[in-house]
Design an enzyme around this catalytic site. Structure first.
Site, PDB file in Angstrom:
ATOM      1  N   HIS A 164       0.836  -1.221   0.000  1.00 28.39           N
ATOM      2  CA  HIS A 164       0.000   0.000   0.000  1.00 28.39           C
ATOM      3  C   HIS A 164       0.868   1.268   0.000  1.00 28.39           C
ATOM      4  O   HIS A 164       0.414   2.320   0.442  1.00 28.39           O
ATOM      5  CB  HIS A 164      -0.963   0.054   1.194  1.00 28.39           C
ATOM      6  CG  HIS A 164      -1.654  -1.240   1.488  1.00 28.39           C
ATOM      7  ND1 HIS A 164      -2.892  -1.557   0.990  1.00 28.39           N
ATOM      8  CD2 HIS A 164      -1.248  -2.331   2.214  1.00 28.39           C
ATOM      9  CE1 HIS A 164      -3.251  -2.766   1.398  1.00 28.39           C
ATOM     10  NE2 HIS A 164      -2.257  -3.267   2.133  1.00 28.39           N
ATOM     11  N   SER A 285      14.302  22.325 -15.465  1.00 23.89           N
ATOM     12  CA  SER A 285      13.121  23.164 -15.652  1.00 23.89           C
ATOM     13  C   SER A 285      13.576  24.520 -16.158  1.00 23.89           C
ATOM     14  O   SER A 285      14.610  25.037 -15.725  1.00 23.89           O
ATOM     15  CB  SER A 285      12.387  23.320 -14.325  1.00 23.89           C
ATOM     16  OG  SER A 285      11.603  24.498 -14.343  1.00 23.89           O
ATOM     17  N   LYS A 291      15.575  22.360 -10.243  1.00 24.60           N
ATOM     18  CA  LYS A 291      14.909  21.123 -10.646  1.00 24.60           C
ATOM     19  C   LYS A 291      15.786  20.187 -11.478  1.00 24.60           C
ATOM     20  O   LYS A 291      16.545  20.618 -12.333  1.00 24.60           O
ATOM     21  CB  LYS A 291      13.641  21.433 -11.479  1.00 24.60           C
ATOM     22  CG  LYS A 291      12.526  22.083 -10.716  1.00 24.60           C
ATOM     23  CD  LYS A 291      11.865  21.172  -9.693  1.00 24.60           C
ATOM     24  CE  LYS A 291      11.058  20.076 -10.338  1.00 24.60           C
ATOM     25  NZ  LYS A 291       9.702  20.498 -10.689  1.00 24.60           N
ATOM     26  N   GLU A 298       9.147   9.262 -16.437  1.00 23.20           N
ATOM     27  CA  GLU A 298       7.737   9.643 -16.620  1.00 23.20           C
ATOM     28  C   GLU A 298       7.230   9.224 -17.992  1.00 23.20           C
ATOM     29  O   GLU A 298       6.092   8.751 -18.151  1.00 23.20           O
ATOM     30  CB  GLU A 298       7.576  11.152 -16.441  1.00 23.20           C
ATOM     31  CG  GLU A 298       7.876  11.621 -15.035  1.00 23.20           C
ATOM     32  CD  GLU A 298       8.029  13.139 -14.991  1.00 23.20           C
ATOM     33  OE1 GLU A 298       7.018  13.822 -14.799  1.00 23.20           O
ATOM     34  OE2 GLU A 298       9.158  13.637 -15.175  1.00 23.20           O
TER      35      GLU A 298
END
Ligand code: ARG
Length: 466
Positions: A164, A285, A291, A298
């Site tokens: 979980h 970024s 970043k 992704e």
């Protein structure tokens, strides 16, 4: 590519036609925009077919020599990029044949004896998908090797195991890496199974019924590396189950990659810091200078959409088609091409990311000890040392967890007196089972997370991948 819609009838099949097709008809009918990717397989198939036509005496040796030589010239033109593809010639089969005619003249017209585009395209496409199965297996093995190296480097490093996405029990980094090695091993097995099943040759089924020429289908099948000719000509020209099996295997594989990608996204975040991804597989970024984004992970997480989409699209194309060939089946290729390209790219990117990434051992270890991850070890100790029934041990441990939580500490930080206030039988020996290293090394059951087990599985896989 020439787009001009011929005013005259098609030179390949236009005998009964008075005029050429409408430009829109040509646009919807043509597949050369994508099936040119089958050029090599098409020429390979035609050369095998021609050799068989000579061996069986259906064509003369001199015609076949000219055909086979001419086909090699066509292939070299295509590979060199100098070939002029024509939309008016519809597809790769007719583009190649028309060029062959221009190169060698009359014998080119004899190549299509005892053959149809229906068995031709089924053969070309099988050859193409078969190669992709092999490519997928190699890509998977490369990724398995990268994971194996990660596992070997950290076979005994501790980290939290989750259920979980909540801390469950400590596991080893090597064990977690090896979980993916197992999954990818099954993926490779699925591609190998699909390959074995698809390795039968449709060539010689002709349009749908076979042919009256004395062809030798065993000869062409062997020449193209197939195990045997397909046993039913209607089936041979009309099924695309082999492509669907490839897409199904690709879908499951893409699902596995997506899960690993998701873990890398989570693990590389500032909140986890379990891994540091390399600059080579990260992006920045344009507004936030700090970043470093896990874009490759992704994108791999997302790419499954295209692969599963292709699977659904082709199933939908094939559903309800009567035997034998229908033009609907021309819609098979783009889906499979895109899914294969997507999968190979995702495998390569994942392999690069996994090879380059650095696991952050201190962060893994700190996280492993948090979240009362050794509560199960404590309950097991109560069973073993004090003879408590597991349900009671579970309850006692729950009370100890609540006590630690109330004190803002971890289980090993409770004093013996505090523990004995929950269960008088507890002794100092209990502290021996509360450490995370002790916890993982106690899980020695086959396939468990103990470092010795993990090392044994790494050795198994190193042999299999050698
Ligand atoms: N381009 C066609 C395809 O991909 C080749 C087979 C055409 N056969 C036919 N009878 N029109 O399916």
């Amino acid at each position: 590519m020439t787009d001009a819609s011929e005013q005259t009838a098609n030179q390949m099949w236009g005998g009964r036609f008075a005029s050429g097709p409408d430009a829109i008809m040509e646009a919807i009918n043509a597949s050369i925009g994508f099936d040119r990717r089958l050029a090599r397989q098409d020429i390979e198939g035609s050369r095998a077919h021609a050799a068989m036509l000579a061996a069986t005496g259906i064509l003369s040796d001199s015609d076949v020599a000219a055909i086979r030589e001419g086909l090699l010239t066509v292939l070299s033109e295509i590979e060199a990029g100098s070939f002029e593809f024509s939309t008016a010639l519809e597809d790769i089969h007719m583009n190649v044949e028309a060029r062959l005619k221009a190169l060698i003249g009359e014998p080119a017209g004899r190549l299509h004896t005892a053959r149809s585009r229906n068995d031709q395209v089924a053969t070309d496409f099988r050859l193409w998908v078969r190669e992709q199965c092999d490519a997928a297996v190699s890509g998977l093995q490369a990724l398995q090797r990268a994971l194996l190296a990660q596992a070997a480097a950290g076979a005994d490093w501790v980290m939290p195991g989750f259920t979980h996405l909540q801390t469950a029990q400590p596991v080893t980094w090597g064990h977690h890496m090896m979980a993916y090695v197992e999954m990818l091993g099954r993926d490779a097995g699925r591609f190998a199974d699909a390959r074995a099943r698809m390795n039968e040759c449709p060539l010689g089924a002709a349009a749908l019924a076979g042919t009256s020429f004395p062809i030798d289908r065993h000869m062409t099948a062997a020449a193209l590396g197939f195990d045997r000719p397909m046993a039913n000509s209607l089936d041979a020209v009309s099924d695309r189950d082999f492509a669907l099996e490839f897409l199904a295997a690709a879908s499951i594989c893409a699902m596995h990659l997506s899960r690993l990608a998701e873990e890398l996204v989570i693990w590389s975040s500032a909140q986890f810091r379990f891994v540091v991804l390399s600059d080579r597989f990260s992006t920045g970024s344009s507004i936030m200078p700090q970043k470093k984004n896990p874009d490759a992970a992704e994108l791999i997480r997302a790419k499954i959409g295209r692969v599963v989409g292709a699977n659904v699209a082709l199933l939908t194309v094939m559903k309800g088609l009567p035997l034998a060939y229908s033009k609907d089946m021309q819609e098979d290729k783009e889906q499979v091409f895109d899914a294969a390209d997507t999968l190979m790219l995702a495998l390569a990117a994942m392999t690069g990311m996994v090879s380059d990434m650095n696991a952050n051992r201190p962060a893994l270890e700190a996280a492993a000890a948090s979240g009362f991850s050794t509560a199960t070890d404590l309950a097991d100790w109560l069973v073993r040392a004090l003879g408590l029934p597991f349900r009671e041990a579970h309850h006692v441990t729950g009370s100890l967890v609540a006590m630690a939580e109330a004190h803002g500490c971890d289980l090993p930080d409770l004093s013996l007196e505090q523990m004995q206030s929950v269960h008088a039988g507890i002794t100092a020996e209990v502290f021996g089972v509360l450490g995370v290293y002790n916890s993982v090394s106690s899980r020695t059951s086959f396939g468990g997370t103990a470092p010795d087990q993990v090392r044994a599985r790494i050795a198994d896989w190193a042999d299999r991948l050698a």
